[in-house]
Each structure stands twice: as C-alpha cells, then as structure tokens.
Design a protein around this motif. Structure first.
Motif, PDB file in Angstrom:
ATOM      1  N   LEU A  25       0.825  -1.220   0.000  1.00  0.00           N
ATOM      2  CA  LEU A  25       0.000   0.000   0.000  1.00  0.00           C
ATOM      3  C   LEU A  25       0.852   1.260   0.000  1.00  0.00           C
ATOM      4  O   LEU A  25       2.024   1.233   0.398  1.00  0.00           O
ATOM      5  N   THR A  26       0.242   2.346  -0.415  1.00  0.00           N
ATOM      6  CA  THR A  26       0.944   3.632  -0.366  1.00  0.00           C
ATOM      7  C   THR A  26       0.973   4.117   1.090  1.00  0.00           C
ATOM      8  O   THR A  26       0.212   3.607   1.928  1.00  0.00           O
ATOM      9  N   THR A  27       1.811   5.108   1.371  1.00  0.00           N
ATOM     10  CA  THR A  27       1.934   5.604   2.755  1.00  0.00           C
ATOM     11  C   THR A  27       0.583   6.090   3.278  1.00  0.00           C
ATOM     12  O   THR A  27       0.216   5.827   4.417  1.00  0.00           O
ATOM     13  N   LYS A  28      -0.172   6.771   2.394  1.00  0.00           N
ATOM     14  CA  LYS A  28      -1.471   7.306   2.806  1.00  0.00           C
ATOM     15  C   LYS A  28      -2.421   6.158   3.175  1.00  0.00           C
ATOM     16  O   LYS A  28      -3.104   6.208   4.203  1.00  0.00           O
ATOM     17  N   GLU A  29      -2.395   5.115   2.325  1.00  0.00           N
ATOM     18  CA  GLU A  29      -3.280   3.967   2.584  1.00  0.00           C
ATOM     19  C   GLU A  29      -2.856   3.232   3.857  1.00  0.00           C
ATOM     20  O   GLU A  29      -3.712   2.800   4.646  1.00  0.00           O
TER      21      GLU A  29
ATOM     22  N   ILE B 251     -11.240  -3.645  -0.811  1.00  0.00           N
ATOM     23  CA  ILE B 251     -12.281  -4.540  -0.273  1.00  0.00           C
ATOM     24  C   ILE B 251     -11.642  -5.642   0.562  1.00  0.00           C
ATOM     25  O   ILE B 251     -12.087  -5.940   1.673  1.00  0.00           O
ATOM     26  N   LEU B 252     -10.576  -6.236   0.019  1.00  0.00           N
ATOM     27  CA  LEU B 252      -9.926  -7.349   0.726  1.00  0.00           C
ATOM     28  C   LEU B 252      -9.318  -6.878   2.047  1.00  0.00           C
ATOM     29  O   LEU B 252      -9.413  -7.572   3.056  1.00  0.00           O
ATOM     30  N   ILE B 253      -8.699  -5.699   2.032  1.00  0.00           N
ATOM     31  CA  ILE B 253      -8.108  -5.182   3.277  1.00  0.00           C
ATOM     32  C   ILE B 253      -9.202  -4.859   4.291  1.00  0.00           C
ATOM     33  O   ILE B 253      -9.114  -5.239   5.460  1.00  0.00           O
TER      34      ILE B 253
END
Lengths: 123, 391
Positions: A25-29, B251-253
C-alpha cells in the motif's frame, strides 16, 4: 504521527493485526489502515469494559438472590424463586424450588377420612 | 378512447415481451432493477462531449437510424413524456457502461452480490449438523463456493470483459471462503472449551449450539470434537490486474480488518461467557441437596450462540408425587366403581350415561397425570445418566 509514536500511545500490537498486502500500500493507505485498526481497538476495549461491568452486576444480583433463598426458614414451607439477569455475554434464568416434602401424613389422613365417610354412606 | 386502446395495446405488447424475458431470468430481480436505475440516471446526466461519444458508439453498434431516433427522443425520455421501449433500454444498458467512471462501473458490477449470495444460500443451508461431521461439512461448503458457477445478469457479460467478471467472482469467493474458515475455527474452539467446563454435580444438562454464520444447529454427538483446529484450503489465487484492482485491494483489506474485529470481539465474548457460566454454576452448587433448580443460560460464543439448561430435581419428591398420584388414581377408580354400582340400581340410563362419561373423563385425566409424572422421573434419570443431553 509515526508508527512508533502510535505504539507508545495506544499500546497496541499493530504489526500482529496488519492485513496481508499491507506492504504494497501507499503511505497514505497504510496510515488509513493503521488508523482504522486503532479505532477498532478502542471500540473493542470500550465494549469489553461495558460487558465486564454488566457481568459483575449480574453475578452480584445472582449471589444476593441465592443468599435470600438460603436464609429462608425452610421448615414446613414450600417456596419458589425465579431470578433473571443479563450478563455481558448473554442472559440467564434461574428458578429455585424447595421446601418440606414430608407432608404425606396429612394427605394419607385426609384420604382415610374420605374412605371412612364413603364407607359409612354406602353401608 | 383511442389513447386508451393505444396504451392497452402497448401494455399487452410489453407484457408479452416481458414475460418472455422474465422466463430467462432477466427481469424482476433487484440487482437488474438497481443496475437499470443507475444506467438511466447516468445516461440522462451525460455531458455534451460524453453524449457525442456515446452516440457514435451507439451508431456503430445499432446503425444510424437507431442513433437518430435515440437523439430525437432523448429529451422526451428524460422529461418522462415518453417511456423508453424495453429494446431501447437493453441497448442503453449495453452501451452506457463504457462511458461511466470506474467508480460507477464498479458499483454496477457490485449490484450482482446479493444475487450471488442468494444463489449459494440454498447450497449452504443445513438445519442441523453433527459435531462429528463438522470439519467435513465446512470443507463441503468451501468446495461448493470454489466450484460454483454463478449466474449473473445477462448484460454483465456483455458490458464487462471475461477477466473482469472472473476477478469479481474470485474476490467474492475468497472473502466467503475466509469467512467459512474463520467460522470453523471459532465454532470448534467454542465447543471444545464450553463443554469442558460442565460441572461434576448431580444434575441434568442440555446443551445446544447455533453457528452464527450459517444459522445451523450443532448436535454434539461426540466429544472431543474430531478434526483439525484449522481447515487447510488451497485458496484461490487473486492476481488483481483489471481496472478494478485498487477497489478489490481495498475490499480485501477492509474485509480482513472486519474479520479481525469480529474475531477479537468473538474471542472476548467466549472468555466472558465461560467466566459467566462458571460463576452461575458455582452459585447453584451452593444450593442445598433438597432444593430443585432450573437454569437456562443463553450466551454468545466466538462463532455462535449456545444455550445451556441445567436442571436438578429432588428425586425423592418426584417419586413421592408418583406414589401420591397412584394412590389418588386407585381411590378415585374405586369410588367411581361404587358410585356407578349404586346408580345402576336406580335403572335410569340417562343418569348412568352422564355419570359414566364424567368418571371416564376424570379417570382419564388422572391417568395421564400419573403417566406424565412417571415419564418425568424416567427422563430426568436418563439425562442424569447420560451426564448431559444435546439438542
């Protein structure tokens, strides 16, 4: 807010709870996911405390109810007590009955009297 | 009059068309209605550039005359002056999606989820399963999900590519299988830990358990519960490559986080339930030997809800009740016989009949009471003998 600071403040084992694919994931995510885990944790802890308190109250009520039954004068008395309560994880219903069961003599005496009366009537 | 006939004719025509289509399962399901609603809303809100692009695409697909008709009637459809023919509706449904944003396209395919859940529901329903069969049942359910060919609305295959549809179904299947895997672990753990805390006191215990995810009752026919702690499944591979890949990742996360939350709450519930049950049992253990009690405990476990009925009866009192009822029955039988004999001498058949019926009913009630009491004694002794019975 860095991850280290988050751990120090909340004392949550974030790493254990990270979902698969977190590293991609990106840092924001990533921050969003960590924030969500923290929010969930706070929500769960609050819910747990509320439930434990409810269970403690239910346990106390049950103890009081049973003690009241035990303190009753049991001789020559028939009693029944119904207790209901809600614990943190569910509900319970308890119905206690007891009393003197040695009343066969009066019953037999009554039956005997009825038989004698009927016998006298028909003779 | 003319107007009326016109409408009636159209109605009949449409009805015939609709009935023909409905037999193919194309109409009247909520996912189709929702999809159509979304497409219509988006279609009537197209900006000028998008509408031009859409018109060209429409023309390529259905010809220029159809496109011209569409352009001419667009404002009338939008204002509601004219109703769109079903055939045109189908064409719009096929041609609008490529001009929607990714979010709207994803919304469109997501409308298929309730229909998929409905399709698999019948195959995952079992009213009762045996604890000895727990692992096999879950494995069977997982296999059903893995192999199931879901029927989607007709336009889905025309609007979305094969890869997009396949990816959508794989993501759905992964989340469902994960739910089942988690449910199995939780249910097994619940049964193993709850049954072990039953006290060694003189009472009968009835235990019933309902799996939360499947709404299925478990019959605990064996203990300890056989099978492994976790189900190993060759999980479906999800190489997310389509334009919806970011959506699926999210969705999965979110699904994983939701499952984590449920697992933590469930685990806590189970611990608290065990604590509550132990406390209740300790309290009722303190009652004196001649006291009777009925306890009904309904608690939430990790993967389901369970109900426990603990009952202690005074066996001396129960036998005494049987003896009392037996004596009562014989005395009333004897008295009834004597009274009937005396009445017989009067030779009034109406009175004989009246008293006869009364005594038969009275003795019948007494006899059934006696049998009920005898059955209660036997049932209680059987339950005590079996230590606990399962429901």
């Amino acid at each position: 807010m860095s991850e280290k600071e988050v751990k120090g403040l909340q004392r949550i084992d974030i790493k254990r709870k990270l979902p698969a694919g977190f590293d991609e994931l990106t840092t924001k995510e990533k921050n969003e996911v960590i924030k969500k885990i923290q929010e969930q944790d706070i929500e769960i802890r609050g819910e747990m405390l509320r439930k434990v308190a409810k269970s403690e109250i239910a346990e106390h009520d049950l103890a009081v109810g049973i003690d009241a039954v035990q303190r009753l004068d049991h001789d020559r008395k028939i009693y029944s007590k119904k207790m209901e309560g809600e614990t943190g994880s569910g509900t319970y219903e308890l119905n206690i009955r007891g009393g003197d069961t040695k009343f066969i003599v009066p019953v037999l005496v009554s039956i005997g009297i009825i038989i004698i009366v009927l016998a006298l009537l028909f003779h | 009059m003319y107007r009326y006939n016109y409408k009636k004719k159209n109605y009949r025509k449409n009805w015939r068309y609709n009935s023909k289509r409905s037999t193919q399962g194309l109409y009247y399901n909520s996912s189709y209605k929702k999809s159509l609603e979304l497409i219509r809303t988006e279609f009537f809100n197209f900006d000028r550039v998008t509408f031009k692009k859409f018109s060209n695409f429409y023309s390529q697909k259905y010809g220029e005359s159809k496109m011209k008709y569409m352009r001419q009637t667009y404002s009338k459809w939008k204002s509601g002056k004219t109703n769109m023919a079903k055939q045109t509706e189908f064409r719009i449904l096929k041609c609008v999606p490529p001009y929607l944003s990714i979010d709207k396209q994803f919304e469109l395919i997501s409308y298929q989820v309730p229909s998929i859940i409905k399709q698999q529901k019948n195959e995952l329903i079992k009213r009762r399963i045996n604890a000895s069969d727990l692992e096999n049942t879950y494995k069977k359910f997982i296999k059903v999900i893995m192999e199931k060919e879901y029927q989607l609305d007709w336009f889905v295959k025309e609007v979305f590519s094969k890869e997009e549809v396949s990816e959508f179904l794989i993501v759905y299947k992964i989340t469902m299988i994960e739910c089942l895997r988690q449910s199995y672990e939780q249910v097994r753990k619940d049964l193993m830990e709850i049954i072990e805390i039953f006290p060694n006191i003189d009472c009968s215990i009835e235990f019933s358990y309902k799996i939360m995810l499947l709404e299925t009752n478990i019959n605990v026919d064996v203990f300890p519960i056989p099978g492994r702690e976790k189900i190993d499944v060759d999980i479906l591979k999800s190489n997310l490559v389509s334009k919806f890949k970011d959506k699926y990742k999210k969705i999965l996360i979110n699904h994983t986080l939701e499952q984590l939350k449920k697992d933590e709450i469930g685990s806590f519930n189970q611990k608290l339930s065990l604590y509550d049950i132990k406390k209740i049992i300790n309290k009722i253990k303190n009652t004196s030997f001649d006291q009777e009690y009925d306890t009904k405990i309904i608690m939430e476990g990790h993967g389901g809800n369970f109900q426990i009925k603990i009952q202690r009866k005074n066996i001396v009192r129960m036998r005494y009740e049987v003896v009392k009822q037996t004596i009562k029955f014989f005395i009333t039988s004897g008295l009834s016989g004597i009274i009937m004999y005396k009445i017989y001498s009067i030779q009034n058949f109406e009175i004989i009949l009246l008293f006869g019926i009364f005594f038969i009913i009275y003795l019948g009630i007494n006899w059934s009471k006696l049998n009920k009491l005898r059955w209660e004694v036997k049932d209680y002794e059987r339950k005590r003998g079996e230590r606990f019975t399962t429901n």
